[in-house]
Design an enzyme around this catalytic site. Structure first.
Site, mmCIF file in Angstrom:
data_model
loop_
_atom_site.group_PDB
_atom_site.id
_atom_site.type_symbol
_atom_site.label_atom_id
_atom_site.label_comp_id
_atom_site.label_asym_id
_atom_site.label_seq_id
_atom_site.Cartn_x
_atom_site.Cartn_y
_atom_site.Cartn_z
ATOM 1 N N CYS A 2 2.972 -15.546 4.022
ATOM 2 C CA CYS A 2 2.651 -16.831 4.514
ATOM 3 C C CYS A 2 3.804 -17.746 4.476
ATOM 4 O O CYS A 2 4.913 -17.260 4.035
ATOM 5 C CB CYS A 2 1.661 -17.391 3.519
ATOM 6 S SG CYS A 2 0.312 -16.588 3.076
ATOM 7 N N ARG A 28 7.029 -14.827 11.432
ATOM 8 C CA ARG A 28 7.027 -14.122 10.171
ATOM 9 C C ARG A 28 5.527 -13.475 10.219
ATOM 10 O O ARG A 28 5.363 -12.569 9.383
ATOM 11 C CB ARG A 28 6.785 -15.020 9.076
ATOM 12 C CG ARG A 28 8.225 -15.569 8.677
ATOM 13 C CD ARG A 28 7.800 -17.090 7.865
ATOM 14 N NE ARG A 28 7.512 -16.823 6.546
ATOM 15 C CZ ARG A 28 8.274 -16.695 5.352
ATOM 16 N NH1 ARG A 28 9.666 -16.669 5.518
ATOM 17 N NH2 ARG A 28 7.820 -16.253 4.223
ATOM 18 N N TRP A 75 -1.105 -15.511 6.335
ATOM 19 C CA TRP A 75 -1.140 -13.838 6.380
ATOM 20 C C TRP A 75 -2.131 -13.529 5.305
ATOM 21 O O TRP A 75 -1.627 -13.313 4.132
ATOM 22 C CB TRP A 75 0.367 -13.204 6.395
ATOM 23 C CG TRP A 75 0.107 -11.935 6.300
ATOM 24 C CD1 TRP A 75 0.075 -10.894 5.175
ATOM 25 C CD2 TRP A 75 0.237 -10.917 7.324
ATOM 26 N NE1 TRP A 75 0.003 -9.642 5.574
ATOM 27 C CE2 TRP A 75 0.072 -9.541 6.874
ATOM 28 C CE3 TRP A 75 0.304 -10.988 8.835
ATOM 29 C CZ2 TRP A 75 0.170 -8.727 7.772
ATOM 30 C CZ3 TRP A 75 0.162 -10.107 9.617
ATOM 31 C CH2 TRP A 75 0.218 -8.697 9.020
ATOM 32 N N ASN A 101 2.351 -19.813 -0.989
ATOM 33 C CA ASN A 101 2.813 -18.489 -0.718
ATOM 34 C C ASN A 101 3.165 -17.630 -1.785
ATOM 35 O O ASN A 101 3.880 -17.860 -2.591
ATOM 36 C CB ASN A 101 4.085 -18.529 0.117
ATOM 37 C CG ASN A 101 4.496 -17.164 0.717
ATOM 38 O OD1 ASN A 101 3.892 -16.024 0.551
ATOM 39 N ND2 ASN A 101 5.998 -17.142 0.898
ATOM 40 N N GLY A 102 2.404 -16.200 -1.823
ATOM 41 C CA GLY A 102 2.389 -15.567 -3.103
ATOM 42 C C GLY A 102 1.102 -14.834 -3.480
ATOM 43 O O GLY A 102 0.228 -14.997 -2.805
ATOM 44 N N GLU A 477 9.315 11.657 6.193
ATOM 45 C CA GLU A 477 9.444 10.317 6.331
ATOM 46 C C GLU A 477 10.825 10.155 7.146
ATOM 47 O O GLU A 477 11.318 9.492 7.855
ATOM 48 C CB GLU A 477 9.106 9.341 5.457
ATOM 49 C CG GLU A 477 9.041 7.857 5.767
ATOM 50 C CD GLU A 477 8.430 7.304 6.931
ATOM 51 O OE1 GLU A 477 7.610 8.047 7.719
ATOM 52 O OE2 GLU A 477 8.582 6.079 7.137
ATOM 53 N N LYS A 481 11.927 8.634 10.574
ATOM 54 C CA LYS A 481 12.869 7.412 10.830
ATOM 55 C C LYS A 481 13.963 7.752 11.597
ATOM 56 O O LYS A 481 14.158 7.186 12.595
ATOM 57 C CB LYS A 481 13.387 6.699 9.360
ATOM 58 C CG LYS A 481 12.267 6.168 8.570
ATOM 59 C CD LYS A 481 11.706 4.903 8.915
ATOM 60 C CE LYS A 481 10.485 5.219 9.802
ATOM 61 N NZ LYS A 481 9.302 4.883 9.402
ATOM 62 N N GLU A 484 12.875 8.602 15.358
ATOM 63 C CA GLU A 484 12.501 7.423 16.259
ATOM 64 C C GLU A 484 13.545 6.320 16.428
ATOM 65 O O GLU A 484 13.343 5.771 17.472
ATOM 66 C CB GLU A 484 11.202 6.934 15.553
ATOM 67 C CG GLU A 484 11.510 6.022 14.394
ATOM 68 C CD GLU A 484 10.092 5.598 13.700
ATOM 69 O OE1 GLU A 484 9.071 5.348 14.504
ATOM 70 O OE2 GLU A 484 9.928 5.301 12.582
ATOM 71 N N HIS A 500 11.749 30.982 6.787
ATOM 72 C CA HIS A 500 10.644 31.368 7.614
ATOM 73 C C HIS A 500 10.634 31.065 9.055
ATOM 74 O O HIS A 500 9.877 31.037 9.711
ATOM 75 C CB HIS A 500 9.150 31.044 7.084
ATOM 76 C CG HIS A 500 8.903 31.433 5.890
ATOM 77 N ND1 HIS A 500 8.634 32.851 5.211
ATOM 78 C CD2 HIS A 500 8.879 30.893 4.561
ATOM 79 C CE1 HIS A 500 8.464 32.972 4.306
ATOM 80 N NE2 HIS A 500 8.492 31.721 3.589
ATOM 81 N N LYS A 600 4.488 -1.267 17.661
ATOM 82 C CA LYS A 600 4.474 -1.582 16.213
ATOM 83 C C LYS A 600 2.763 -1.085 16.057
ATOM 84 O O LYS A 600 2.420 -0.585 14.980
ATOM 85 C CB LYS A 600 4.379 -3.000 15.946
ATOM 86 C CG LYS A 600 4.478 -3.350 14.414
ATOM 87 C CD LYS A 600 5.394 -2.741 13.657
ATOM 88 C CE LYS A 600 5.185 -2.588 12.256
ATOM 89 N NZ LYS A 600 6.100 -1.726 11.444
HETATM 90 C C1 F6R Z 1 6.875 4.905 12.132
HETATM 91 C C2 F6R Z 1 5.683 4.071 12.230
HETATM 92 C C3 F6R Z 1 4.419 4.904 12.933
HETATM 93 C C4 F6R Z 1 3.277 4.028 12.273
HETATM 94 C C5 F6R Z 1 1.933 4.721 12.880
HETATM 95 C C6 F6R Z 1 0.607 4.180 12.198
HETATM 96 O O1 F6R Z 1 7.756 4.225 11.605
HETATM 97 O O2 F6R Z 1 5.568 2.903 12.235
HETATM 98 O O3 F6R Z 1 4.243 5.972 12.933
HETATM 99 O O4 F6R Z 1 3.221 4.612 11.143
HETATM 100 O O5 F6R Z 1 1.780 4.449 14.405
HETATM 101 O O6 F6R Z 1 0.564 3.001 12.258
HETATM 102 P P1 F6R Z 1 -0.374 2.341 11.202
HETATM 103 O O7 F6R Z 1 -0.026 2.540 9.770
HETATM 104 O O8 F6R Z 1 -0.429 0.831 11.890
HETATM 105 O O9 F6R Z 1 -1.821 2.873 11.492
#
Ligand code: F6R
Length: 605
Positions: A2, A28, A75, A101-102, A477, A481, A484, A500, A600
């Protein structure tokens, strides 16, 4: 999280100033907005779900008059997005308004206590206890400032809160613990704000409040006390030279870097999550005959970790499955005894929601883990757990990944309480409480080294990440990162699998990144390193601090803080891999906040 803003002005245009400032907090992320001002002996409130402009056009925020006012962008964490749950919150008499906020950890017990003392609550938020506590102390003879001080003393958790009161209508009283709060000293009045960008149109002279500070902000000045002792404290006024854009990122070059740095706080928020939701989820998991951990991308990696943690701690077997494959692979196994644990930061990923709907249609139970209260996933789940990471603006998941890992670890620990010896869980719980500081240490100590390694290897055309056991999801992961954000065809394997097939790719100088903590996987990881080294690979190793043997073996190494329990390595070892992806991306001239072709929230199948 928030955003809060308060203004104590020489003029009476606080409605307009609050509205404009809340717009500056919009970046935010939020689901509702509101503000309160003091005008002609009354507290006026305008608040609702939706965009600030929508709330303004239906409730006239910008037209509100008054010299003193507070505003909020919400939020949701405790209580879905709704008008009642939007801030500001009033006390019973309508004479006090607060924004917060918190996370108030002890809000349930405080709420019960206050209800017994006759207070009527209108929202389901943790924040509303603040206005009623102030009211309660004032009913018992305290002045406004004293009542806020006493309130701060009994709140557990994190807070940045601002309060106004009709009895002393010339001031805002703010308190802070852990959540950010900044006071601004301006020409047209004085301010308080969650961050600097919202203050910049009015002033560049700011006082960042510290934990334990209580600030009394009026149109002519600001006084700061320590709410724990009541004594006055001096704080330096800082002059800010940031551009509005840099200010939004708190001085970081990108949101991604800011969010990497926010991880200790995000983990603290997970650790504050209400136990009752974990108990409920654990009792559902115990009853299920088959458990599927369903997610996409980064959230899928968190699920793989969750599956290791549940099996290791409580003996529960579960299947981590990529959401888009769930029906194809398991549709014949889904029935009323099955349980789907769906993990989605956004709560809106179409593949995950489709899998959840398909499972529900066959009578399976659903537990959701999400960062977005009020999302479709929260509505489809029988029980959901909020990860409370705050909005993530960088497209690549960082703080939400490590938070998901810790939510799943807490859930596995809750499950284990009925099974394995408590002593193991108790010592893990103790070490978990120290995780945020270890994350801080990991960020602080690895960043320069990671930058150096990124520079040395950024021209390479491919990388491979290898790990064993519970570190495998972290390797996956790290690979995600890097690929992408840098558009490099990176690979990741459980290290045992590398011979393998993958080993055929290795030639002189091919960079292989090993996750090699001093845990049960170490001996075998050393064997895998030797295999790669013998074929000319460049070995980059994440090792435990002081592991001299691996320092000798690796071409480059990054030292990480030690852990007694190996289940705590994944969130810590994720940090240098996130930083490596970030720096490789920026060195290549890409924008890590907005990688090409990615969104996102992926709301299409
Ligand atoms: C990678 C990334 C994506 C999401 C995926 C699932 O950095 O952000 O791979 O993890 O699209 O998204 P959510 O968690 O919102 O279902």
């Amino acid at each position: 999280m928030c955003g809060i803003f308060g203004c104590a002005l020489l003029g009476d245009n606080s409605g307009e100033v609050l509205y404009a400032s809340l717009k500056r907090l919009e970046y935010r992320g939020y689901d509702s907005a509101g503000q309160a001002t003091i005008n002609s002996g009354r507290i006026l409130v305008a608040k609702d779900v939706g965009r600030i402009d929508e709330v303004d056009s239906s409730h006239g925020m910008s037209r509100m008059r008054g010299r003193i006012g507070i505003g909020h962008t919400r939020w949701a964490t405790h209580g879905a997005p709704s008008r009642e749950n939007a801030h500001p919150h009033l006390d019973c008499s309508g004479r006090i308004a607060i924004v917060h906020n918190g996370i108030i950890e002890n809000f349930m017990e405080l709420r019960e206590l206050l209800q017994k003392r006759g207070h009527a609550f209108k929202s389901r938020t943790d924040s509303e206890v603040i206005s009623h506590l102030i009211e309660d102390f004032m009913r018992r003879g305290e002045g406004f400032v004293g009542a806020v001080r006493l309130t701060a003393e009994i709140l557990r958790g994190s807070f940045a809160s601002a309060a106004i009161c009709l009895d002393e209508p010339d001031k805002i009283v703010c308190i802070r613990r852990e959540s950010p709060l900044i006071v601004g000293i301006g020409e047209i009045g004085n301010f308080c704000s969650s961050d600097i960008p919202a203050l910049l149109p009015y002033t560049n002279k700011v006082i960042p409040l510290e934990d334990g500070d209580l600030a009394i902000v009026d149109p002519k000045g600001v006084r700061i006390l320590d709410w724990r002792t009541g004594s006055a404290v001096e704080r330096e006024v800082v002059e800010i030279s940031w551009s509005p854009e840099i200010a939004m990122k708190s001085g970081f070059a990108h949101f991604m870097l800011k969010e990497i740095y926010e991880q200790p706080m995000a983990i603290r928020n997970v650790l504050r999550g209400q136990r009752i939701y974990y108990e409920l989820a654990a009792s559902m998991l115990r009853r299920a005959s088959k458990v599927f951990l369903v997610a996409c991308g980064t959230s899928h990696h968190a699920c793989i970790f969750g599956s290791y943690a549940m099996a290791n701690l409580s003996g529960l077997a579960s299947y981590p499955v990529i959401a888009s494959e769930f029906e194809a692979q398991y549709k014949n196994l889904i029935d009323e005894d099955a349980l789907v644990l769906a993990v989605s930061q956004s709560g809106e990923t179409a593949d995950t929601l489709n899998a959840v709907r398909a499972a529900k249609a066959k009578g399976a139970s659903v537990i959701g883990i999400t960062n977005t209260m009020g999302s479709s996933l929260t509505r489809l789940s029988d029980v959901y757990i909020g990860q409370n990471s705050g909005p993530e603006i960088g497209v690549a998941a960082t703080k939400t990944f490590t938070a998901q890992v810790v939510v799943l670890l807490k859930l596995a620990m809750e499950l284990a309480k009925s099974g394995s010896p408590r002593s193991g869980i108790d010592s893990l719980a103790e070490e978990l409480a120290a995780l945020p500081s270890k994350m801080e240490e990991a960020i602080r100590t690895s960043e320069e080294k990671v930058k150096h390694i990124a520079m040395k290897y950024s021209a390479k055309g491919s990388f491979c990440f290898l790990a064993r056991g519970v570190n495998v999801p972290t390797a996956l992961e790290g690979r995600l990162k890097l690929l992408e954000l840098s558009y490099l065809p990176a690979l990741a394997y459980p290290a045992g699998e590398s011979k393998h097939g993958f080993i055929a790719v290795v030639e002189d100088g091919y960079p292989v990144i090993f996750l090699a903590p001093r845990d049960s996987t170490r001996e075998r990881i050393i064997g895998n390193m030797m295999e790669m080294k013998a074929r000319g690979a460049s070995i980059i190793a994440l090792i435990e601090r002081g592991d001299e043997e691996l320092k000798e073996l690796a071409d480059d190494f990054i030292e990480m803080p030690p852990c007694a329990n190996e289940l705590l390595y994944p969130p810590i070892y994720a940090v240098p891999l996130q930083l490596f992806a970030y720096y490789t991306s920026t060195l290549k001239g890409y924008d890590p906040d907005m990688p090409r072709n990615l969104a996102k929230s992926v709301t299409v199948v």
